[in-house]
Design an enzyme around this catalytic site. Structure first.
Site, short mmCIF file in Angstrom:
data_model
loop_
_atom_site.label_atom_id
_atom_site.label_comp_id
_atom_site.label_asym_id
_atom_site.label_seq_id
_atom_site.Cartn_x
_atom_site.Cartn_y
_atom_site.Cartn_z
N LYS A 159 0.42 -1.26 0.14
CA LYS A 159 -0.06 0.24 0.02
C LYS A 159 1.02 1.51 -0.05
O LYS A 159 1.66 1.51 1.33
CB LYS A 159 -1.22 0.33 0.90
CG LYS A 159 -1.85 1.25 1.47
CD LYS A 159 -3.01 0.94 0.41
CE LYS A 159 -4.27 1.76 0.27
NZ LYS A 159 -3.40 2.76 -0.88
N LYS A 210 4.96 3.51 8.69
CA LYS A 210 3.82 4.02 8.79
C LYS A 210 2.09 3.74 8.64
O LYS A 210 1.58 3.88 9.41
CB LYS A 210 3.68 5.29 7.52
CG LYS A 210 2.40 5.76 7.79
CD LYS A 210 2.49 7.16 6.45
CE LYS A 210 3.32 8.02 5.90
NZ LYS A 210 3.02 8.95 5.32
N LYS A 261 5.37 1.35 -2.90
CA LYS A 261 5.16 2.90 -2.85
C LYS A 261 5.73 2.96 -4.88
O LYS A 261 6.42 2.06 -5.12
CB LYS A 261 6.41 4.03 -2.48
CG LYS A 261 6.14 5.60 -3.14
CD LYS A 261 5.11 5.84 -1.97
CE LYS A 261 5.35 7.21 -1.73
NZ LYS A 261 3.37 7.35 -0.72
N GLY A 269 -2.97 8.21 -4.44
CA GLY A 269 -2.70 9.24 -5.06
C GLY A 269 -1.53 9.56 -4.53
O GLY A 269 -1.15 9.13 -3.37
N ASP A 270 -0.63 10.68 -5.16
CA ASP A 270 0.91 10.98 -3.94
C ASP A 270 0.63 12.33 -4.83
O ASP A 270 -0.07 12.86 -6.19
CB ASP A 270 2.07 10.19 -4.40
CG ASP A 270 2.46 10.74 -2.99
OD1 ASP A 270 3.92 11.46 -4.04
OD2 ASP A 270 2.71 10.24 -1.91
N THR A 283 -4.80 12.84 5.95
CA THR A 283 -3.81 13.48 6.07
C THR A 283 -3.93 14.57 7.07
O THR A 283 -3.25 14.96 8.43
CB THR A 283 -2.65 13.38 5.12
OG1 THR A 283 -3.33 12.07 4.16
CG2 THR A 283 -1.49 13.58 5.90
N ASN A 339 -2.69 19.47 -0.82
CA ASN A 339 -3.65 18.85 0.62
C ASN A 339 -3.38 18.71 1.93
O ASN A 339 -3.96 19.14 2.58
CB ASN A 339 -4.22 17.72 -0.34
CG ASN A 339 -5.38 17.24 0.06
OD1 ASN A 339 -6.41 16.97 -0.46
ND2 ASN A 339 -5.07 15.82 0.87
#
Length: 443
Positions: free
Chosen positions: A89, A113, A125, A164-165, A208, A239
């Site tokens: 993830k 994390k 990632k 997303g990132d 976040t 964001n």
């Protein structure tokens, strides 16, 4: 030479061309050394050697055609780092700076994390050096379809669930999901951050930033303090920064600063967040526009957010943005809490300085885990074919964040480092991941 130092030395030699990854690995391994040395089973089973090597790295070309009819080629990546706790993830980053070192750094951090959330997700990632800025919707769609055509071979709802990132927002997730559905002929929760009408989760956008503030709120509560009345400096205006500012103001704090890639704004009485949203999200303009309609605001080109006295600093922009000189300035001016909203935005020497100075330092893997936590909650909703209300998701988010703080705090106490949340978070996460690795044998 100790076990952890040996691994650090070997990594430094083997991956001399990957400084970001070495930085992340060294930070974690140094802080968990005491826990590792206390259990010989880790070295006997080569847990660290296996932990620092990704289970799989996929690299591929991404050919696409721009609006002028020219063929463009980018590089695509997916680093599937560790699946001991569940499916890989982690986000997909679309930015010209993307390379294997940065993705390995981000993927390694993601292992810990994700473990801290206590949810069943591993770490990974991915992304590409494609830059969606300045591209038409058609160009972005064409790139995303080409990217997913290869990535689809390597992911799945029980294998690897990207999110997303940076550079990968709702538009990109939509195009990626559409191509996956087309290729696999199935509608599954293979991506998170989806639209609300087709499998997304309420509160994901806010998660976040909100989670970062919930973490600080829990830390302050253990000190007998509240967020109300605190002066908060935030870097970034994306964001994470936007929703951290929103939640901090909601809880009574005064948000004094925000920034973008060209400069930063300071407003002593508190920033007008509605105006920032209109400038950054609607008009997609620079923060310099804010000062034109807010005469009490000071706009400055370049860096400088951390030069303004504050009680709480929330770096939410990008990695290695808070330097040693910034840490010294913050301490001199009376900061009491520094909490990372971005991934490793504080350099190692700045982190050490803040901790040695007695500042409550909240590492990103713990403080900004709200995003991946709600992504995992989106996976749960997809599996159950249900959609929870905003309040339901927000309540679960708060519960998870409080649990992360308490778990990290307890681990720090247990190893004689009370208040050191870097050590506490890393040890708490490592113990969870390593226990699963040992139980599953040499794989």
């Amino acid at each position: 030479m100790g076990y952890t130092q040996r691994i650090i030395d070997e990594l430094t030699k083997r991956y001399a061309d990957q400084p970001e990854f070495i930085q992340a690995a060294e930070e974690v391994l140094t802080s968990i050394a005491e826990a590792v040395d206390a259990n010989p089973a880790y070295e006997e089973a080569a847990v660290l050697e296996r932990l620092v090597e990704p289970e799989r790295v996929v690299m591929f070309r991404v050919p696409w055609v721009d609006d002028a009819g020219r063929v463009q080629v980018n590089r695509g990546f997916r680093v599937q780092f560790n699946s001991a706790l569940g499916p890989y993830k982690g986000g997909l980053r679309l930015h010209p700076s993307v390379n294997l070192s940065i993705l390995k750094f981000l993927g390694f951090e993601q292992i810990f994390k994700n473990a801290l959330t206590t949810l069943p997700i591993g770490g990974g990632k991915g992304g590409s050096d494609f830059d969606p800025k300045g591209k038409s919707d058609r160009e972005v769609m064409t790139f995303c379809q080409s990217f997913m055509t290869e990535l689809a071979r390597h992911i799945g709802s029980d294998t690897d669930v990207p999110a997303g990132d940076i550079g990968t927002g709702a538009r990109e997730i939509g195009y990626l999901f559409g191509q996956y559905k087309r290729l696999r002929n199935e509608f599954t929760g293979v991506l998170t951050g989806k639209g609300l009408g087709w499998g997304g989760s309420l509160a994901r956008t806010e998660a976040t930033g909100y989670g970062l503030v919930y973490f600080v709120q829990e830390l302050l509560a253990h000190r007998g303090e509240k967020l109300a009345g605190k002066r908060v400096n935030i870097s970034g205006s994306g964001n994470v920064a936007t929703y951290a500012a929103e939640k901090a103001r909601e809880l009574g704090a005064c948000v004094q600063t925000m920034s973008d890639s060209t400069g930063w704004i300071y407003e002593e009485g508190g920033i007008d967040l509605a105006a920032v949203h209109e400038i950054k999200e609607v008009r997609r303009a620079r923060l310099s526009e804010y000062a034109k309609t807010h005469p009490s605001c000071t706009y400055t080109e370049g860096r400088g957010v951390w030069s303004i006295p504050c009680d709480i600093a929330l770096p939410c922009a990008t990695q290695n943005e808070l330097l040693l000189e910034d840490a010294r300035t913050l301490v001199e001016q009376g900061v009491s809490v520094v909490a990372e909203g971005a991934n490793m935005p504080t350099t190692l020497d700045a982190t050490e300085y803040l901790i040695d100075a007695g500042i409550a330092f909240c590492p990103g893997k713990a403080a900004n885990a709200g995003g991946v936590a709600v992504s995992a909650l989106e996976m749960t909703q997809n599996s159950e074919r249900l959609a929870w209300t905003f309040d339901e998701v927000d309540a679960k988010l708060q519960e998870i964040i409080v649990g992360i703080y308490r778990g990290a705090s307890e681990a720090a106490e247990r190893f004689g480092k009370p208040g050191n949340l870097v050590v506490g978070a890393n040890i708490a996460a490592f113990e969870k991941v390593s226990a699963a690795m040992l139980a599953q044998g040499i794989v």
